[in-house]
Write an enzyme that holds these catalytic residues in place. Structure first.
Site, PDB file in Angstrom:
ATOM      1  N   SER A 151       0.833  -1.204   0.000  1.00 25.92           N
ATOM      2  CA  SER A 151       0.000   0.000   0.000  1.00 25.92           C
ATOM      3  C   SER A 151       0.868   1.255   0.000  1.00 25.92           C
ATOM      4  CB  SER A 151      -0.914   0.020   1.230  1.00 25.92           C
ATOM      5  OG  SER A 151      -1.603   1.256   1.334  1.00 25.92           O
ATOM      6  N   TYR A 164      -1.153  -0.112   9.849  1.00 25.97           N
ATOM      7  CA  TYR A 164      -1.368  -0.555   8.476  1.00 25.97           C
ATOM      8  C   TYR A 164      -0.144  -0.268   7.612  1.00 25.97           C
ATOM      9  CZ  TYR A 164      -3.829  -0.834   3.937  1.00 25.97           C
ATOM     10  OH  TYR A 164      -4.220  -1.151   2.664  1.00 25.97           O
ATOM     11  N   LYS A 168       2.211  -3.003   5.723  1.00 22.09           N
ATOM     12  CA  LYS A 168       2.330  -2.995   4.269  1.00 22.09           C
ATOM     13  C   LYS A 168       3.770  -2.789   3.809  1.00 22.09           C
ATOM     14  CE  LYS A 168      -1.865  -3.794   2.892  1.00 22.09           C
ATOM     15  NZ  LYS A 168      -2.157  -5.108   2.287  1.00 22.09           N
TER      16      LYS A 168
END
Length: 301
Positions: A151, A164, A168
């Site tokens: 991401s 997150y 990622k």
């Protein structure tokens, strides 16, 4: 281009995972459609989403082209069962798409241990678990393809997504090192940092209804699914250890960290010398604290 190949796609009950399973099947692959059926934050369990995607594939391509699996990627035992489902139903496994994920967004100074652990477990542990379960088969047959979803939250940065983004970015490192370890066995591993309208994107704050609608029209999950399918084909046999991006009809290749400025002193460095000489020399080369929207200010094609 995927005739005779078998893929496991995690988080395939919706969004990019669903589109990937459908596109893989349309290109000839047989697919294990995995989805635990949880909410975007990871609560609950429902076998329905995975079964519905299997029904879509069956209706389009006939029976026997897909099977459902509702295991959790955050479980080592479940990850092994996903791979075993491919072997039991289709006799082999050729591709793993590590797409499953959850969000627990929070500003760093408020983030709880549980919010950190939950996201790292699903994204980073999940990608490792499923990949590790598949690699004995890939190694033995000397072929196989991993596609991991990274991401821009990790590659570039995002506010309120420390957990997150860390997961990622970890996946990018996982993929690169799998590619290097498995090169001798002709197993490849790549990452895609997607831009697609999905239920995860809907949670990002500061977007109007008009912006969401425009994004949904221009950045569809099936855009990403086309590149995922390509990376599973024999035509991509020489592509490994890379990070790609897809945004609408744009496909791009990310650079990966390499030194851009090097300075040395024969007498060594001190904090004072670093402040006086090194910092002024490299200051203009420092990477700014930009968000994804700053790096991609233009509308997707």
């Amino acid at each position: 281009m995927l005739d005779g190949k078998v893929a496991v796609v995690t988080g395939a009950g919706g969004g990019i995972g669903r589109a990937s399973a459908i596109v893989l099947a349309a290109n000839g692959a047989k697919v294990v459609v995995n989805d635990v059926g949880a909410t975007v934050t990871g609560e609950g369990q429902d076998a329905g989403p995975a079964q519905r995607v299997v029904q879509e594939i069956t209706q389009a391509h006939g029976a026997g082209r897909a099977v459902a699996n509702s295991g959790s990627v955050a479980s080592w035992e479940d990850a092994q069962r996903m791979v075993q489902d491919a072997i039991d139903n289709f006799g082999r496994i050729d591709m793993v798409v590590n797409n499953a994920g959850i969000l627990r967004d929070r500003m760093f100074h408020y983030m709880s241990i549980e919010e950190w652990d939950a996201v790292i477990k699903v994204h980073l542990y999940g990608a490792f678990y499923v990949s590790r379960a598949a690699i004995p088969h890939f190694r033995k047959q000397e072929s196989g393809s991993f596609v991991h979803i990274t991401s821009t939250s990790g590659l570039i940065g995002s506010v309120g997504q420390v957990n997150y983004g860390a997961a990622k970015m970890g996946i990018a490192g996982l993929s690169r090192n799998i590619a290097m370890d498995m090169q001798r066995y002709k197993v490849r591993s790549n990452c895609i940092g997607p831009h697609a309208f999905s239920r995860m994107i809907e949670t990002v704050p500061g977007q109007t209804e008009e912006q969401l609608k425009a994004r949904a029209e221009k950045t569809r999950p099936d855009h990403i699914a086309q590149l995922i399918a390509f990376l599973g084909t024999d035509a991509a046999a020489g592509v490994s250890g890379q990070i790609f991006g897809v945004r609408g009809n744009e496909v791009y290749l990310y650079n990966q960290p390499r030194p851009i400025r090097i300075m040395a002193r024969s007498d060594g460095w001190t904090p004072e010398k670093l402040a006086e000489h090194w910092l002024p020399a490299v200051k203009n080369s420092l990477t700014p604290l930009e968000r994804t929207r700053d790096v991609y200010p233009w509308d997707p094609v």
